[in-house]
Scaffold this motif. Structure first.
Motif, PDB file in Angstrom:
ATOM      1  N   PRO A 178      -0.767   0.508  10.132  1.00 49.88           N
ATOM      2  CA  PRO A 178      -2.108   0.178  10.899  1.00 49.88           C
ATOM      3  C   PRO A 178      -2.213  -1.311  11.535  1.00 49.88           C
ATOM      4  O   PRO A 178      -1.460  -2.066  11.159  1.00 49.88           O
ATOM      5  N   GLN A 191     -15.159   8.747   6.105  1.00 50.03           N
ATOM      6  CA  GLN A 191     -15.036   8.724   7.470  1.00 50.03           C
ATOM      7  C   GLN A 191     -15.328  10.130   8.045  1.00 50.03           C
ATOM      8  O   GLN A 191     -14.934  11.055   7.586  1.00 50.03           O
ATOM      9  N   GLU A 206      -4.095  10.895   3.861  1.00 47.03           N
ATOM     10  CA  GLU A 206      -5.093  10.360   3.185  1.00 47.03           C
ATOM     11  C   GLU A 206      -4.916   8.764   3.747  1.00 47.03           C
ATOM     12  O   GLU A 206      -3.989   8.504   4.241  1.00 47.03           O
ATOM     13  N   GLY A 207      -5.903   7.831   3.303  1.00 42.92           N
ATOM     14  CA  GLY A 207      -5.881   6.669   3.785  1.00 42.92           C
ATOM     15  C   GLY A 207      -4.912   5.908   2.864  1.00 42.92           C
ATOM     16  O   GLY A 207      -4.537   6.209   1.837  1.00 42.92           O
ATOM     17  N   PRO A 208      -4.344   5.004   3.245  1.00 40.46           N
ATOM     18  CA  PRO A 208      -3.630   3.932   2.248  1.00 40.46           C
ATOM     19  C   PRO A 208      -4.242   3.493   0.907  1.00 40.46           C
ATOM     20  O   PRO A 208      -5.330   3.309   1.116  1.00 40.46           O
ATOM     21  N   LYS A 229       0.891   5.466   0.718  1.00 43.18           N
ATOM     22  CA  LYS A 229      -0.004   6.270   1.671  1.00 43.18           C
ATOM     23  C   LYS A 229       1.022   7.944   1.450  1.00 43.18           C
ATOM     24  O   LYS A 229       1.843   8.128   1.732  1.00 43.18           O
ATOM     25  N   LEU A 251      -8.494   4.125  11.185  1.00 40.74           N
ATOM     26  CA  LEU A 251      -8.834   3.917   9.467  1.00 40.74           C
ATOM     27  C   LEU A 251      -9.911   2.738   9.435  1.00 40.74           C
ATOM     28  O   LEU A 251      -9.940   2.045  10.198  1.00 40.74           O
ATOM     29  N   PHE A 291      -9.457   1.867   1.709  1.00 37.96           N
ATOM     30  CA  PHE A 291      -9.162   2.662   2.880  1.00 37.96           C
ATOM     31  C   PHE A 291      -9.863   3.909   2.958  1.00 37.96           C
ATOM     32  O   PHE A 291      -9.877   4.600   1.868  1.00 37.96           O
ATOM     33  N   GLY A 292     -10.381   4.329   3.864  1.00 38.41           N
ATOM     34  CA  GLY A 292     -11.013   5.793   4.155  1.00 38.41           C
ATOM     35  C   GLY A 292      -9.812   6.693   4.583  1.00 38.41           C
ATOM     36  O   GLY A 292      -8.612   6.329   4.959  1.00 38.41           O
ATOM     37  N   PRO A 293     -10.256   7.990   4.486  1.00 37.38           N
ATOM     38  CA  PRO A 293      -8.898   8.956   4.826  1.00 37.38           C
ATOM     39  C   PRO A 293      -8.666   8.667   6.523  1.00 37.38           C
ATOM     40  O   PRO A 293      -7.264   9.311   6.730  1.00 37.38           O
ATOM     41  N   GLY A 294      -9.219   8.131   7.193  1.00 34.76           N
ATOM     42  CA  GLY A 294      -8.940   8.086   8.694  1.00 34.76           C
ATOM     43  C   GLY A 294      -9.667   9.381   9.365  1.00 34.76           C
ATOM     44  O   GLY A 294      -9.920  10.480   8.989  1.00 34.76           O
ATOM     45  N   ARG A 304     -12.920  13.801  10.396  1.00 30.94           N
ATOM     46  CA  ARG A 304     -11.684  13.588   9.937  1.00 30.94           C
ATOM     47  C   ARG A 304     -10.830  14.036  11.048  1.00 30.94           C
ATOM     48  O   ARG A 304      -9.933  13.311  11.492  1.00 30.94           O
ATOM     49  N   TYR A 306       1.003  -1.123  -0.030  1.00 31.76           N
ATOM     50  CA  TYR A 306       0.109   0.067   0.214  1.00 31.76           C
ATOM     51  C   TYR A 306       0.893   1.134   0.049  1.00 31.76           C
ATOM     52  O   TYR A 306       1.968   1.398   0.467  1.00 31.76           O
ATOM     53  N   PHE A 308       3.728   0.762   2.760  1.00 36.51           N
ATOM     54  CA  PHE A 308       3.365  -0.146   3.553  1.00 36.51           C
ATOM     55  C   PHE A 308       3.347  -1.483   3.038  1.00 36.51           C
ATOM     56  O   PHE A 308       2.688  -1.682   2.113  1.00 36.51           O
TER      57      PHE A 308
END
Lengths: 109, 116
Positions: free
Chosen positions: B43, B6, A42-44, A38, B91, B107-110, B9, A36, A89
């Motif tokens: 994560p 999500q 932002e999310g992975p 990142k 996440l 995945f979302g942005p968290g 934020r 992944y 990752f």
């Protein structure tokens, strides 16, 4: 107990050269491995994966190599571009994804 | 949008407060995962749902953490009596199938939680 390890926290590569990111794992039951990427805040995002029954998977500039006997995989990016600068990752799939701590790649012009 | 979203934020909580973090997965995705990412770490798995069923909650660090997905779509992660060590990015990820076979998780942005 970290089952997936990325021992290089950072890597700097010149644009156009090859980037090699490494990952080691301890659990021989993992059946899939994923990389992944990142960016900050932002999310992975998924990059590339490989099944444990293969030793190589290629997608454009990205190639993942798996050495099961050594419990080692690597991601090759060639040629590297400045937009590749991000945290990468390594993750191994068991019941859930087990992530390494990440390697921050910087590609300089 | 078509991705995982999500909210909020960012969340700042005083120690001892309860917080609720929301995840909207990709429409139709069966599987939903929650991860906790501490600073400088990768994560770490918290819990997993397949539709509305919580199939694995082995990663939840304490009984202060609770997750639900009552209708098999939106999920909420609740943390009661927050502590400073709960500060992290939370996440959420969804997948069209189950956990096996290397299925890609989106995945979302968290949500970045800071507990003061």
């Amino acid at each position: 107990d970290q089952q997936v390890k990325q021992n290089s926290p950072s890597l700097s590569v010149q644009e156009g050269r090859i980037s090699i990111l490494n990952c080691d794992y301890t659990n021989s039951m993992f059946d899939y491995f994923l990389w992944y990427k990142k960016y900050p805040a932002e999310g992975p995002t998924f990059l590339i994966s490989i099944s444990s029954i293969k030793d190589k998977n290629e997608d454009g500039r990205f190639t993942v190599f798996l050495n099961k006997s050594a419990k080692h995989l690597s991601l090759h990016i060639v040629p590297s571009q400045p937009g590749d600068s991000a945290v990468y990752f390594c993750a191994a799939s068991g019941d859930a994804l087990n992530f390494g701590k990440g390697t921050s790649l910087l590609v300089t012009p | 949008g078509a991705g995982v979203s999500q909210s909020p934020r960012y969340k700042v909580a005083k120690r001892g407060q309860d917080v609720a973090l929301r995840c909207d997965p990709i429409s139709g995705h069966v599987s939903l995962f929650w991860y906790q990412q501490a600073l400088g770490q990768g994560p770490e798995f918290l819990t997993y749902f397949q539709n509305e069923a919580q199939l694995d909650k082995s990663g939840l660090p304490s009984d202060r953490f609770f997750a639900e997905r009552p209708e098999g779509s939106v999920s909420t992660l609740k943390i009661q009596r927050t502590q400073q060590e709960d500060s992290a990015v939370y996440l959420c990820a969804s997948s069209s199938t189950g956990t096996s076979g290397g299925n890609e998780q989106f995945f979302g942005p968290g949500t970045r939680l800071t507990v003061l």
